[in-house]
Structure formats: structure tokens, C-alpha cells
Motif scaffolding. Structure first.
Motif, PDB file in Angstrom:
ATOM      1  N   LEU A 281      49.584  39.054  46.289  1.00 50.63           N
ATOM      2  CA  LEU A 281      48.252  38.744  45.749  1.00 50.63           C
ATOM      3  C   LEU A 281      47.230  38.630  46.879  1.00 50.63           C
ATOM      4  N   ALA A 282      47.666  38.004  47.982  1.00 51.46           N
ATOM      5  CA  ALA A 282      46.761  37.814  49.124  1.00 51.46           C
ATOM      6  C   ALA A 282      46.348  39.146  49.738  1.00 51.46           C
ATOM      7  N   ASP A 283      47.233  40.123  49.663  1.00 52.46           N
ATOM      8  CA  ASP A 283      47.003  41.382  50.391  1.00 52.46           C
ATOM      9  C   ASP A 283      46.374  42.482  49.552  1.00 52.46           C
ATOM     10  N   ILE A 284      46.012  42.198  48.294  1.00 52.41           N
ATOM     11  CA  ILE A 284      45.338  43.239  47.518  1.00 52.41           C
ATOM     12  C   ILE A 284      43.837  42.944  47.479  1.00 52.41           C
ATOM     13  N   SER A 285      43.059  44.016  47.365  1.00 52.32           N
ATOM     14  CA  SER A 285      41.625  43.797  47.124  1.00 52.32           C
ATOM     15  C   SER A 285      41.166  44.841  46.119  1.00 52.32           C
ATOM     16  N   GLY A 286      40.220  44.446  45.283  1.00 53.90           N
ATOM     17  CA  GLY A 286      39.638  45.346  44.299  1.00 53.90           C
ATOM     18  C   GLY A 286      40.605  45.952  43.300  1.00 53.90           C
ATOM     19  N   PRO A 287      41.502  45.131  42.682  1.00 53.38           N
ATOM     20  CA  PRO A 287      42.426  45.707  41.700  1.00 53.38           C
ATOM     21  C   PRO A 287      41.680  46.140  40.434  1.00 53.38           C
ATOM     22  N   GLU A 288      42.220  47.150  39.737  1.00 56.26           N
ATOM     23  CA  GLU A 288      41.625  47.597  38.472  1.00 56.26           C
ATOM     24  C   GLU A 288      41.778  46.489  37.426  1.00 56.26           C
ATOM     25  N   ARG A 289      43.032  46.072  37.197  1.00 61.89           N
ATOM     26  CA  ARG A 289      43.281  44.988  36.242  1.00 61.89           C
ATOM     27  C   ARG A 289      43.328  43.658  36.996  1.00 61.89           C
ATOM     28  N   PRO A 290      42.936  42.576  36.337  1.00 65.02           N
ATOM     29  CA  PRO A 290      43.035  41.275  37.005  1.00 65.02           C
ATOM     30  C   PRO A 290      44.487  41.009  37.405  1.00 65.02           C
ATOM     31  N   ALA A 291      44.681  40.474  38.603  1.00 67.92           N
ATOM     32  CA  ALA A 291      46.025  40.177  39.097  1.00 67.92           C
ATOM     33  C   ALA A 291      46.201  38.670  39.131  1.00 67.92           C
ATOM     34  N   LEU A 292      47.322  38.195  38.609  1.00 70.77           N
ATOM     35  CA  LEU A 292      47.510  36.745  38.486  1.00 70.77           C
ATOM     36  C   LEU A 292      48.913  36.350  38.920  1.00 70.77           C
ATOM     37  N   VAL A 293      48.988  35.337  39.771  1.00 77.23           N
ATOM     38  CA  VAL A 293      50.285  34.746  40.141  1.00 77.23           C
ATOM     39  C   VAL A 293      50.395  33.384  39.465  1.00 77.23           C
ATOM     40  N   LEU A 294      51.524  33.190  38.820  1.00 78.69           N
ATOM     41  CA  LEU A 294      51.773  31.952  38.102  1.00 78.69           C
ATOM     42  C   LEU A 294      52.995  31.292  38.734  1.00 78.69           C
ATOM     43  N   LEU A 295      52.820  30.063  39.208  1.00 75.49           N
ATOM     44  CA  LEU A 295      53.941  29.331  39.798  1.00 75.49           C
ATOM     45  C   LEU A 295      54.266  28.145  38.898  1.00 75.49           C
ATOM     46  N   ALA A 296      55.420  28.198  38.264  1.00 76.63           N
ATOM     47  CA  ALA A 296      55.794  27.175  37.291  1.00 76.63           C
ATOM     48  C   ALA A 296      56.836  26.232  37.878  1.00 76.63           C
TER      49      ALA A 296
END
Ligand SMILES: [Zn+2]
Length: 470
Positions: A281-296
Motif C-alpha cells: 500500500l505504501a509503495d503504490i501511487s495513483g491506483p485506478e480503484r481505491p486500495a485498502l489494507v485492513l488489519l483485524a
């Protein structure tokens, strides 16, 4: 003349599990070793669920992620996070496409098996003081004997003040241990089944042996420990009732092997997926779709509780994000966002261990070093309670990974009748989205010293990044 196996056109029809090490360039090899070094540092700093969240926050803040609460509107490229009770976290990068088309989600869990202190842990016996524990998650109890343990956690006083505890990590720190029975006298114990050899109530931690000097008081060994706790942390015994103190292995994560091919360490289930997902997640920029990390949190005890995957935290955060991204917010919009999303349930799987080959079915079991693992289904005895991803979903992720040069393999958790396990996949799927289990193969899963291949860790990172960019 016969045609050799390699030359025959039919040989192209066969699926071959690749060895990921064979597929690396020189530059990628160097990058991979550096990545594994960063990962070990993360494991060493993050031995409890709270510490994982703290380290995740540190990483996210350092690269410009902002707290969701402080935002009114979100636009493409915005990077946000939100934390739930210091034990669960969601971070996202807003994409260019409308939110209603769905999110690309990677969900991992921050908790690992361990020994928790009981609310009233302290007792003395035979001039020694012990802490009573209640184990958390699926452990083989005998693995926690005769090893150095560190104590991590928090004590919250009745007035709300909290005290952080971390003993056993710095050079010179004392550690704790559960002494094991000497083999000379273990005749009866050795005849027991492994599951029964160590009763849970015997997992008592040795914490002291000097009495309150110059005193005739009853329980003067326990009193000396209470005095120590009061001096160091300004707490009394009642404060321990509102504490979360966890015993974890005191050793650091290290390289394993003459060739340093593996990482050994505690809590790689599932922090290997936590770390690789965060870095992706930290290393992407300008993704087409929203990018989400979920830590449960609480995956190891059934995903229950308000920080576990069964709780509303995830859906509520998607609501908050949606409200900041669309002009026509409604519950129906949120439901569309969720149902149109796609997710990787990022959790570990078993790697084939030749020493225990008979519990796994060779053809369908992941190998260490053969890349990130796609697991169509988990569950036990007839795929019970498994998400069992649709063929279309597996095909899609295959395509994403193949296009990005990610070395991946298929995996299954053990022989059909042998046992099994679960992940948070089905709880993500409850929202209507497509979900596939995808993570790293481990040896010694749930032991105090789990083993992962560095190349698989790197391929998980590469795969998660590829997933976010689709
Ligand atoms: Zn796990």
C-alpha cells in the motif's frame, strides 16, 4: 528415436510449481534481501497486536497518510488511515475510479498465539513466585516450556492512566520461563498423549525468588514481587485485573540457513501478510480503484469482539470513506461499494515439511520458495465454514499475478480428513464481495519460532502490489 520429456509438445500442458528463486534477476535478489531485513525489524518491534498497530501507524504517518477523522472530502490519491482501540486499523489510498465500482482490499490479522496473564496472575509456591497464564489461540502447549519469554502489554489503572510494559527485549533485561520437567522423572509424562502432557493450568511463569527481607509476613515472596511492580510501574495487584500482559518469545527474528534463505521468528502468522500488505500500500501511487489494507484483531480466537473481523469497524469505515467520496451518499451506495469490491484474505498457509509429509497431500500443498500461495478454500472436513472462492475469482487473481511476473502457487491446508483451519475470508465475503485467500507458506505455524522463505515474503509483497494496481 524417442522424444525426450522436455521436448515433447505435451510437456507444455503440465502445471509445474516454479521455484521462485530461479525466477529472480540480480537486482531483484538484492531488493529481496533488503526487504527481508526490514521485515525482521518489523517483527522485532511488533510482538503484540497493539505493537503491530503502532508500527503500522509509524510507517503510514512517515509517508503522508492522514487520519480519516480529520478529513471532510476525499479525492483520488488521498492517503488515509483510521485505528480502532489500538488493535485494528484500516488504511486506504483513494483511487481514480468512482467508489461504487468497488475497492481493492487486502485483509490480514495482527494477533498471534501467545500466553496471556490471568486477571489475578501472582501466586507463590515453595519460595518462588509465578504468574498464571491463559493461552490465546491454538498452541501446542509443550512448545512454550523451557524457552525465554518476554512480557509485553499494558496496565490500565482505575483512573484511566495506563502503563506500558516491555520486559525481556533490551540487552541485559531479565526474561521469564516455564521450566520443563526433567527427563529423569518424566516417565509418566512421556507416556501421555502430547496434547495432555502439559495441562493448561501448569503454564505458570517463573517471575521471582527473593523474599521481602527482614519480614515474617505470610507470602513474603509474592509481596516482594508486588513491591517491585509498585516501585517500577506504580501499580497494585488490583490494577492487574485491568491489564493486558502477554508473554511472547524473547528472541528476535533471524535469518535461517547457511544461505540465509529463510526468516525464523515469532508471530509470522500473520504479520508476514500484515507487513507485506502495508508495504504494498505504501509503495503504490495513483491506483485506478481505491486500495485498502485492513488489519483485524482476534482472528486466532474466532474474529469475535469489537476489534475482530465480525465487528462493524470495517463496514463503518467504508461508510465513512464513502460519505467523503460521493455526493449522493446512501446506505445503498455503501452496499454497492462493498459488494463490488474484491479482496485478498491475506493469511498464511502450511508449507510442505518433508518431516511431516504424511499430513499433507503432496500435489496440492504449497512449498517454501515456490512463491505466494493462492488458497481457493480453507475449512476442515468437507471445507466446513470456508469461503471457497469462485473459479472466476481465482482466475482473475492468477491473471493479475501472471501479468505482473509474480511467482505464485496453489496451496491446501492439509489432507482432507486431517484437520484444517480458517481465515477472515468468509467474513469479508459476507459483504457480497469476491474474496480469495492469498498469503505466505510457513513451517512450524503457530509455534514460537515460525519459518518463512524470503522469496515467498517478497512475492507476497509483489503480488499484493499487483493486486492493488488492477
Ligand atoms: Zn493466521
Amino acid at each position: 528415436m524417442t522424444v525426450s520429456k522436455e521436448q515433447h509438445p505435451a510437456s507444455k500442458l503440465v502445471y509445474r510449481r516454479q521455484n521462485a528463486w530461479d525466477c529472480l534477476g540480480e537486482k531483484e535478489m538484492a531488493g529481496l534481501m533488503a526487504f527481508a531485513g526490514d521485515y525482521k525489524k518489523f517483527l522485532n518491534a511488533a510482538k503484540t497486536e497493539r505493537e503491530v498497530i503502532y508500527e503500522a501507524l509509524r510507517l503510514l504517518k512517515s509517508i503522508g497518510f492522514r487520519q480519516l477523522d480529520g478529513t471532510v472530502k476525499l479525492k483520488p490519491g488521498d492517503r488515509i488511515y483510521t485505528v480502532n482501540r489500538n488493535k485494528a486499523l484500516i488504511a486506504a489510498v483513494i483511487g481514480k475510479e468512482p467508489l461504487e465500482y468497488g475497492l481493492n482490499i487486502i485483509g490480514a490479522h495482527v494477533d498471534s498465539p501467545r500466553l496471556d496473564l490471568k486477571p489475578l496472575p501472582i501466586f507463590e509456591d515453595e519460595n518462588m513466585v509465578f504468574f498464571k497464564t491463559h493461552y490465546y489461540g491454538g498452541i501446542k502447549k509443550y512448545q512454550w516450556l523451557a524457552v525465554p519469554l518476554a512480557l509485553h502489554g499494558i496496565i490500565v489503572k482505575a483512573n484511566g492512566d495506563s502503563v506500558q510494559v516491555s520486559i525481556g527485549e533490551r540487552p541485559g533485561d531479565p526474561v521469564f520461563t516455564i521450566p520443563d520437567l526433567l527427563p529423569h522423572l518424566a516417565k509418566d509424562q512421556m507416556e501421555k498423549k502430547m496434547a495432555d502432557a502439559v495441562p493448561g493450568e501448569n503454564l505458570n511463569i517463573l517471575v521471582g525468588g527473593i523474599p521481602l527481607l527482614g519480614s515474617e509476613l505470610k507470602e513474603r515472596f509474592k509481596l516482594a514481587i508486588l513491591e517491585h511492580l509498585n516501585r517500577e510501574y506504580a501499580v497494585v495487584e488490583e490494577d492487574l485485573i485491568s491489564a493486558e500482559l502477554e508473554l511472547v518469545p524473547a528472541w528476535p527474528a533471524v535469518d535461517i540457513g547457511l544461505d540465509r534463505s529463510f526468516v525464523g521468528g515469532y508471530g509470522q502468522d500473520d504479520r508476514v501478510c500484515v507487513y507485506t500488505a502495508l508495504r504494498a500500500l505504501a509503495d503504490i501511487s495513483g491506483p485506478e480503484r481505491p486500495a485498502l489494507v485492513l488489519l483485524a484483531d482476534k482472528e486466532e480466537i474466532g474474529s469475535s469482539g469489537n476489534t475482530g473481523m465480525e465487528a462493524v469497524f470495517f463496514a463503518n469505515t467504508v461508510r465513512e470513506i464513502t460519505a467523503r467520496c460521493v455526493s449522493n451518499y446512501s446506505e445503498l451506495t455503501v452496499r454497492r461499494v462493498l459488494a463490488n469490491s474484491r479482496a485478498l484474505s491475506a493469511d498464511v498457509n502450511v508449507g510442505l515439511d518433508p518431516n511431516y509429509g504424511d499430513v499433507t497431500e503432496k500435489t496440492n500443498t504449497a512449498r517454501l520458495g515456490a512463491g505466494v500461495v493462492l488458497t481457493k478454500y480453507t475449512g476442515s472436513k468437507g471445507k466446513n465454514a470456508s469461503n471457497d472462492a469462485h473459479a472466476e475469482v481465482v482466475a482473475q487473481v492468477r491473471r493479475f499475478f501472471n501479468d505482473a511476473g509474480v511467482i505464485w502457487q496453489t496451496g491446501e491446508l492439509g489432507k482432507v480428513d486431517q484437520g484444517g483451519g480458517g481465515t477472515i475470508a468468509h467474513l469479508l465475503a459476507d459483504h457480497g464481495m469476491d474474496v480469495l485467500d492469498c498469503g505466505v507458506a510457513l513451517l512450524g505455524m503457530h509455534s514460537p519460532f515460525e519459518v518463512a522463505s524470503k522469496v515467498d515474503i517478497f512475492m507476497a509483497y509483489k503480488g499484493y502490489k499487483a493486486f492493488f494496481l488492477r
